[in-house]
Design a protein around this motif. Structure first.
Motif, mmCIF file in Angstrom:
data_model
loop_
_atom_site.group_PDB
_atom_site.id
_atom_site.type_symbol
_atom_site.label_atom_id
_atom_site.label_comp_id
_atom_site.label_asym_id
_atom_site.label_seq_id
_atom_site.Cartn_x
_atom_site.Cartn_y
_atom_site.Cartn_z
ATOM 1 N N ILE B 82 22.512 -29.343 32.098
ATOM 2 C CA ILE B 82 23.467 -28.549 32.875
ATOM 3 C C ILE B 82 24.895 -28.991 32.568
ATOM 4 N N LEU B 83 25.101 -30.309 32.459
ATOM 5 C CA LEU B 83 26.465 -30.826 32.407
ATOM 6 C C LEU B 83 27.095 -30.707 31.026
ATOM 7 N N ARG B 84 26.304 -30.859 29.943
ATOM 8 C CA ARG B 84 26.921 -30.842 28.621
ATOM 9 C C ARG B 84 27.521 -29.470 28.335
ATOM 10 N N PRO B 85 28.737 -29.422 27.826
ATOM 11 C CA PRO B 85 29.320 -28.114 27.500
ATOM 12 C C PRO B 85 28.553 -27.453 26.366
ATOM 13 N N GLY B 86 28.563 -26.134 26.366
ATOM 14 C CA GLY B 86 27.803 -25.403 25.358
ATOM 15 C C GLY B 86 26.417 -25.092 25.888
ATOM 16 N N ARG B 87 25.642 -24.355 25.101
ATOM 17 C CA ARG B 87 24.343 -23.898 25.556
ATOM 18 C C ARG B 87 23.259 -24.822 25.041
ATOM 19 N N HIS B 88 22.622 -25.561 25.937
ATOM 20 C CA HIS B 88 21.592 -26.505 25.507
ATOM 21 C C HIS B 88 20.220 -26.149 26.064
ATOM 22 N N ILE B 89 20.055 -24.904 26.475
ATOM 23 C CA ILE B 89 18.753 -24.525 27.012
ATOM 24 C C ILE B 89 18.090 -23.537 26.062
ATOM 25 N N SER B 90 16.768 -23.550 26.037
ATOM 26 C CA SER B 90 16.030 -22.531 25.284
ATOM 27 C C SER B 90 14.839 -22.136 26.133
ATOM 28 N N PRO B 91 15.050 -21.196 27.084
ATOM 29 C CA PRO B 91 13.981 -20.847 28.033
ATOM 30 C C PRO B 91 12.709 -20.412 27.323
ATOM 31 N N THR B 92 11.595 -20.894 27.793
ATOM 32 C CA THR B 92 10.309 -20.654 27.148
ATOM 33 C C THR B 92 9.281 -20.293 28.207
ATOM 34 N N MET B 93 8.469 -19.291 27.925
ATOM 35 C CA MET B 93 7.311 -19.018 28.773
ATOM 36 C C MET B 93 6.076 -19.452 28.006
ATOM 37 N N ILE B 94 5.152 -20.136 28.692
ATOM 38 C CA ILE B 94 3.973 -20.638 27.993
ATOM 39 C C ILE B 94 2.773 -20.508 28.918
ATOM 40 N N THR B 95 1.613 -20.219 28.346
ATOM 41 C CA THR B 95 0.387 -20.166 29.135
ATOM 42 C C THR B 95 -0.375 -21.466 28.947
ATOM 43 N N LEU B 96 -0.633 -22.154 30.057
ATOM 44 C CA LEU B 96 -1.385 -23.405 29.994
ATOM 45 C C LEU B 96 -2.752 -23.199 30.598
ATOM 46 N N THR B 97 -3.731 -23.981 30.143
ATOM 47 C CA THR B 97 -5.041 -23.956 30.772
ATOM 48 C C THR B 97 -5.136 -25.124 31.732
ATOM 49 N N ALA B 98 -5.406 -24.808 33.023
ATOM 50 C CA ALA B 98 -5.625 -25.877 34.000
ATOM 51 C C ALA B 98 -7.103 -26.227 33.969
ATOM 52 N N HIS B 99 -7.412 -27.463 33.560
ATOM 53 C CA HIS B 99 -8.814 -27.842 33.361
ATOM 54 C C HIS B 99 -9.480 -28.384 34.616
ATOM 55 N N GLU B 130 0.791 -19.632 34.077
ATOM 56 C CA GLU B 130 1.964 -19.196 33.325
ATOM 57 C C GLU B 130 3.148 -20.026 33.767
ATOM 58 N N VAL B 131 3.795 -20.679 32.819
ATOM 59 C CA VAL B 131 4.846 -21.636 33.153
ATOM 60 C C VAL B 131 6.136 -21.235 32.455
ATOM 61 N N HIS B 132 7.241 -21.245 33.213
ATOM 62 C CA HIS B 132 8.563 -21.030 32.634
ATOM 63 C C HIS B 132 9.221 -22.388 32.494
ATOM 64 N N ALA B 133 9.642 -22.737 31.261
ATOM 65 C CA ALA B 133 10.276 -24.034 31.029
ATOM 66 C C ALA B 133 11.713 -23.819 30.602
ATOM 67 N N LEU B 134 12.573 -24.753 31.017
ATOM 68 C CA LEU B 134 13.998 -24.608 30.719
ATOM 69 C C LEU B 134 14.274 -24.836 29.249
ATOM 70 N N SER B 135 13.472 -25.709 28.607
ATOM 71 C CA SER B 135 13.709 -25.997 27.195
ATOM 72 C C SER B 135 12.372 -26.015 26.477
ATOM 73 N N GLU B 136 12.425 -25.816 25.146
ATOM 74 C CA GLU B 136 11.183 -25.808 24.392
ATOM 75 C C GLU B 136 10.556 -27.196 24.398
ATOM 76 N N ALA B 137 11.412 -28.233 24.405
ATOM 77 C CA ALA B 137 10.898 -29.608 24.446
ATOM 78 C C ALA B 137 10.075 -29.830 25.712
ATOM 79 N N GLY B 138 10.566 -29.268 26.849
ATOM 80 C CA GLY B 138 9.836 -29.414 28.098
ATOM 81 C C GLY B 138 8.468 -28.769 28.035
ATOM 82 N N SER B 139 8.386 -27.599 27.358
ATOM 83 C CA SER B 139 7.084 -26.935 27.254
ATOM 84 C C SER B 139 6.147 -27.730 26.353
ATOM 85 N N HIS B 140 6.703 -28.433 25.330
ATOM 86 C CA HIS B 140 5.865 -29.282 24.484
ATOM 87 C C HIS B 140 5.258 -30.420 25.297
ATOM 88 N N ASP B 141 6.095 -31.001 26.202
ATOM 89 C CA ASP B 141 5.585 -32.085 27.050
ATOM 90 C C ASP B 141 4.382 -31.622 27.850
#
Lengths: 95, 166, 118
Positions: B82-99, B130-141
């Motif tokens: 949020i704080l860094r100037p410029g656009r540092h987000i890459s919104p991602t939607m991902i489908t996860l399987t809850a086991h 279905e999960v909405h993540a703020l960044s692609e890195a977050g969806s990888h986690d």
């Protein structure tokens, strides 16, 4: 130091109110008001400590519960236009 | 029966902590309201492994500490975005399987994902979240499934509703 | 020792208030509704936890701390439920998320408006 925290929470509340007034969709407004409610809980708790009367925590606890129920009620009203219907009959459900 | 007792003990502890008055008359009022609430829940039919999740309790403190640590880490990440100037987000939607085996476990999983800043569950049907993540890195986690495994360990003692007797 | 706990509590209080302000700032800065929920969850979880923990340090081992723990537990159960219900209602009401990557099942590769100006 409690004053600093109170000031920070009030600034946050002003920012949230701005979003609630500007907010393009109605969901932005509900989100802002929901977070505003959480900030109110924090504000009441810190204010209790600031005044040396931690009994204020009971109010904060009640407000936390009412805030949640209020958000859910507004959402349900938005979707069904009615607070009484259970919404699970499956007749005409739009969800 | 153990769920009914669990609910009663939980309500009694809640009342004792919140009241702070321990005169006999107040204690009687407290006991009366606890019994009334248990009777209402019994009439609602919500006293079962899902309504009174006492089976989660032994492993809950460890899970919550771990989750608090995850929340703090995610907070630092999202605050920096949020704080860094410029656009540092890459919104991602991902489908996860809850086991998770039980619906309760899946709900805990979805709520944990939502509680962690940077990811929010927008839908959960048939074990597909279905999960909405703020960044692609977050969806990888999330794809790594660490939360998924932790919740599976957490719910390992919960009996499935069909085989649970109260 | 008391001096140490007091300083730690004050530091947590100030950091928590700053986290709340960051969350509020993010609410204004983020481009669409779904990204704003992430900013909101910063103020909701991070700021709340830090400030409440600071207050617990102030109160010490008393009934007040137990009440603070109860408030934290209630908020940690209700706030994700509320934001999940909100996001789900928004999705059903056709509020489209702006996406850079769409990895949903049945999604057609990358999203429609990935070249948004903000």
């Amino acid at each position: 130091m409690f004053l600093a925290a109170l000031a920070g929470i009030i600034i946050t509340m002003i920012l949230l109110l701005t979003r609630a007034i500007v907010g393009p969709t109605v969901y932005d407004r509900i989100l802002a008001i929901n977070v505003f409610g959480t900030k109110t809980v924090l504000f009441v708790s810190v204010l209790g400590f600031f005044n040396g009367r931690p009994e204020f925590l009971d109010l904060a606890l009640t407000y936390a519960l009412i805030n949640f129920i209020g958000t859910i009620a507004v959402l349900k009203f938005m979707q069904y236009g009615d607070l009484g219907w259970a919404g699970s009959e499956g007749e005409d459900s739009d969800v | 029966m153990r769920y009914l007792l669990g609910l009663l003990v939980g309500l009694a502890i809640l009342w004792l902590v919140l009241s702070g008055h321990y005169a006999p008359m107040f204690l009687a009022f407290g006991l009366g309201s606890c019994l009334f609430t248990v009777w209402l829940c019994h009439r609602l039919g919500s006293i079962d492994a899902e309504g009174v999740p006492v089976d989660l309790l032994p492993r809950l403190p460890g899970y919550m500490l771990w989750l608090l640590w995850q929340i703090l880490k995610a907070n630092v990440d999202v605050a920096a975005r949020i704080l860094r100037p410029g656009r540092h987000i890459s919104p991602t939607m991902i489908t996860l399987t809850a086991h998770q085996r039980t619906p309760l476990g899946q709900a805990v999983f979805a709520n944990s994902v939502t509680l962690t800043p940077g990811t929010i569950t927008v839908g959960l049907t048939d074990g597909q979240a279905e999960v909405h993540a703020l960044s692609e890195a977050g969806s990888h986690d999330l794809d790594g499934g660490v939360i998924d495994q932790r919740v599976r360990a957490l719910e390992s003692r919960v009996r499935h509703l069909s085989s649970a007797g109260s | 020792m008391i001096w140490f706990i007091n300083s730690l509590s004050w530091a947590l209080l100030v950091v928590g208030a700053m986290t709340c302000v960051i969350g509020g700032f993010g609410m204004l800065r983020m481009p669409d509704f779904y990204t704003r929920t992430h900013a909101a969850s910063i103020a909701d979880t991070g700021g709340m936890l830090l400030i409440m923990f600071a207050l617990m340090l102030q109160a010490g081992l008393t009934l007040i701390t137990v009440k603070l723990v109860l408030i934290v537990l209630f908020l940690m159960i209700t706030s994700p439920t509320a934001s999940h219900a909100l996001a789900r209602a928004a999705l059903h009401d056709d509020v489209k998320p702006r996406l850079n990557h769409d990895k949903r099942m049945g999604a057609s590769g990358s999203a429609n408006d990935r070249h948004d100006p903000s």
